[in-house]
Write a protein that holds these residues in place. Structure first.
Motif, PDB file in Angstrom:
ATOM      1  N   UNK A 165      26.634  -7.664 -14.758  1.00 28.35           N
ATOM      2  CA  UNK A 165      27.584  -6.551 -14.808  1.00 28.35           C
ATOM      3  C   UNK A 165      27.598  -5.723 -13.523  1.00 28.35           C
ATOM      4  N   UNK A 166      27.131  -6.272 -12.409  1.00 26.41           N
ATOM      5  CA  UNK A 166      27.107  -5.537 -11.142  1.00 26.41           C
ATOM      6  C   UNK A 166      27.905  -6.269 -10.067  1.00 26.41           C
ATOM      7  N   UNK A 167      29.002  -6.915 -10.466  1.00 25.62           N
ATOM      8  CA  UNK A 167      29.824  -7.615  -9.479  1.00 25.62           C
ATOM      9  C   UNK A 167      30.369  -6.651  -8.434  1.00 25.62           C
ATOM     10  N   UNK A 168      30.868  -5.492  -8.869  1.00 27.79           N
ATOM     11  CA  UNK A 168      31.464  -4.547  -7.924  1.00 27.79           C
ATOM     12  C   UNK A 168      30.456  -4.112  -6.863  1.00 27.79           C
ATOM     13  N   UNK A 169      29.207  -3.876  -7.277  1.00 27.48           N
ATOM     14  CA  UNK A 169      28.180  -3.463  -6.320  1.00 27.48           C
ATOM     15  C   UNK A 169      27.877  -4.589  -5.347  1.00 27.48           C
ATOM     16  N   UNK A 170      27.735  -5.817  -5.847  1.00 24.20           N
ATOM     17  CA  UNK A 170      27.459  -6.957  -4.968  1.00 24.20           C
ATOM     18  C   UNK A 170      28.588  -7.138  -3.951  1.00 24.20           C
ATOM     19  N   UNK A 171      29.826  -7.044  -4.424  1.00 22.85           N
ATOM     20  CA  UNK A 171      30.976  -7.198  -3.538  1.00 22.85           C
ATOM     21  C   UNK A 171      31.000  -6.111  -2.473  1.00 22.85           C
ATOM     22  N   UNK A 172      30.678  -4.914  -2.866  1.00 24.52           N
ATOM     23  CA  UNK A 172      30.677  -3.782  -1.934  1.00 24.52           C
ATOM     24  C   UNK A 172      29.627  -3.972  -0.844  1.00 24.52           C
ATOM     25  N   UNK A 173      28.442  -4.437  -1.228  1.00 25.93           N
ATOM     26  CA  UNK A 173      27.352  -4.600  -0.257  1.00 25.93           C
ATOM     27  C   UNK A 173      27.682  -5.687   0.751  1.00 25.93           C
ATOM     28  N   UNK A 174      28.145  -6.864   0.290  1.00 28.06           N
ATOM     29  CA  UNK A 174      28.351  -7.972   1.220  1.00 28.06           C
ATOM     30  C   UNK A 174      29.507  -7.706   2.171  1.00 28.06           C
ATOM     31  N   UNK A 175      30.423  -6.817   1.806  1.00 27.15           N
ATOM     32  CA  UNK A 175      31.554  -6.527   2.681  1.00 27.15           C
ATOM     33  C   UNK A 175      31.312  -5.310   3.573  1.00 27.15           C
ATOM     34  N   UNK A 176      30.180  -4.663   3.423  1.00 30.69           N
ATOM     35  CA  UNK A 176      29.883  -3.484   4.235  1.00 30.69           C
ATOM     36  C   UNK A 176      29.299  -3.897   5.584  1.00 30.69           C
ATOM     37  N   UNK A 177      29.375  -2.986   6.538  1.00 27.57           N
ATOM     38  CA  UNK A 177      28.793  -3.210   7.854  1.00 27.57           C
ATOM     39  C   UNK A 177      28.004  -1.974   8.252  1.00 27.57           C
TER      40      UNK A 177
END
Length: 473
Positions: free
Chosen positions: A150-162
């Protein structure tokens, strides 16, 4: 002062209205003309307002560590829009999957390790820190960057951050295939099982695969995974090779819930649907409203259900905001009474997902060398699972037990769960506190197997934080 991810701060400048500074994944922006009119990529811009907020030292460090904004392409593959990866179809709900390899469908971000870097399906680069990739092999790996269920949004946010490498400490790279390893799936998994210990990486693990014993086994495992918060299951055909395309050798299995909602408004259609209804706006029993556009046939768009009527929708799960994820229109209320009160609880999960494009009813036979032998059945490849099953904390139970009642209250969660056993039957009841909940009974061939199931379910719930309470009168 610094901002949390997604936080906005207003700072008064020389104009009448204040400027808004925002942090999105470590990239800071400002609405002032000096920031907006710069020619550099957004992650390489700064201004006096951001510097005043964060300090010169923090800004210099951010600008020095931020990678290029435009994602890189792998060497020799300029212009490629999408990586050729193995992708599956939804299960049709009927095909016999006995003997197929079964694993949890991870709600993370698909990531392809090409031997040097992580790439997305769209062939964009994920800026993983060197310490995260240290030890990974020089050959390709296929998997997901994953935080938790249930943490897809967090995972997506982290991998796309710089510019925020420390956030990668919350991720793991969970590997489910070795695309360039030769041979069928079983050989590729053995290759990974043998090689993984040599990588010495604390941020990687292999996904566990077990043999599906029957479609009933599949249904039980789907119940277990979804009750733990998982997204569903993936099934791999035994003896299958890695195909860099969408293939019927890999099937996705999810579960839908259904709910009755009130139609409140219509949204006009566009394109082919111009001049008729494009989507329905509906109100949930919680008072929240959301849009339902999928599942409507042409006749439904021409003659939509009346405003104020009750319809049934199916959906995958509810978001943290209480909205429906992937809602699909099913039809009008089946009892013919559109004005009866809407139940305040979710109905029992009723069906396995069959979405478009659906898997063919008959799967083409693979080449002869791909056909699995009938005997003996393949043995499970046991590797690290994403989330270990909790160890039971309670003692043994009697074959006939009183009802044990548990509650979980945390933030917006306000749930109950109870369990009891009667001979070879194990029954659970769960739902929102104050409602009747949903009840499910499983029957077993003997009391020993019923006892094992009872203890397993009890351990899972207590491991998730449910606390035993006196049962309400």
């Amino acid at each position: 002062m610094d901002l949390e991810n997604g936080q906005t701060y207003e700072m008064q400048g020389s104009g009448k209205n204040p400027y808004r500074i925002k942090n999105v994944g470590g990239v800071y922006s400002c609405t002032c003309p000096a920031w907006c009119n710069q020619s550099q990529p957004s992650n390489a811009r700064t201004c006096k307002h951001i510097r005043k907020l964060r300090g010169d030292a923090a800004e210099e460090l951010r600008l020095a560590t931020a990678g290029p904004l435009k994602p890189l392409k792998p060497e020799g593959e300029e212009g490629v829009n999408e990586l050729p990866l193995l992708q599956g179809f939804p299960w049709n709900g009927e095909q016999d999957l006995t003997g197929w390899w079964m694993s949890e469908k991870l709600d993370g971000v698909r990531a392809y390790w090409d031997g040097k870097q992580f790439l997305s399906r769209r062939n964009n680069l994920y800026y993983a820190p060197d310490w995260f990739t240290a030890g990974l092999p020089a050959h390709p790996l296929d998997g997901e960057l994953w935080v938790a269920r249930k943490e897809f949004d967090l995972a997506s946010e982290i991998v796309r951050s710089q510019g925020t490498p420390d956030r990668w400490k919350d991720l793991k790279f969970l590997i489910f295939d070795a695309p360039e390893s030769k041979g069928p799936f079983e050989d590729r998994m053995k290759f990974l099982t043998d090689a993984a210990p040599t990588w010495k990486s604390q941020y990687t693990a292999l996904v566990e695969h077990v043999v599906c014993e029957s479609n009933d086994h599949l249904a039980d495992e789907l119940d277990r995974v979804t009750e733990l918060g998982g997204e569903g299951l993936m099934l791999r055909k035994p003896g299958s090779h890695y195909e860099r395309t969408r293939s019927t050798t890999i099937l996705k299995v999810k579960k839908f819930l259904d709910m009755e909602v009130i139609v409140t408004d219509y949204e006009a259609g566009e394109g082919r649907h111009k001049g008729r209804v494009g989507a329905l706006w509906v109100r949930l029993s919680s008072g929240k409203e959301c849009k339902v556009g999928t599942g409507l046939k042409d006749r439904d768009r021409d003659n939509p259900p009346a405003k104020g009527s009750i319809i049934t929708v199916k959906y995958q799960e509810q978001t943290k905001d209480g909205l429906l994820r992937f809602p699909v229109y099913v039809g009008p209320r089946p009892d013919g009474n559109p004005h009866a009160p809407i139940p305040t609880r979710k109905k029992t999960p009723t069906e396995t997902v069959v979405s478009v494009p659906a898997a063919p009813a008959k799967v083409e036979a693979p080449p002869k060398e791909d056909k699995p032998k009938a005997e003996p059945a393949p043995q499970p490849v046991t590797v690290s699972a994403p989330v270990p099953t909790p160890v039971p904390t309670g003692g043994s139970t009697m074959a006939a037990t009183p009802k044990r009642y548990f509650e979980f209250v945390d933030g917006s969660s306000n749930k109950f769960w109870e369990i009891w056993m009667d001979g070879t039957d194990v029954t659970t009841n769960w739902g929102k506190i104050g409602t009747g909940g949903q009840t499910k009974t499983k029957s077993f061939p003997d009391e020993a197997k019923a006892q094992k199931e009872y203890d397993k379910l009890l351990a899972e719930k207590t491991g998730k934080g449910y606390s035993e309470k006196p049962r309400p009168a």
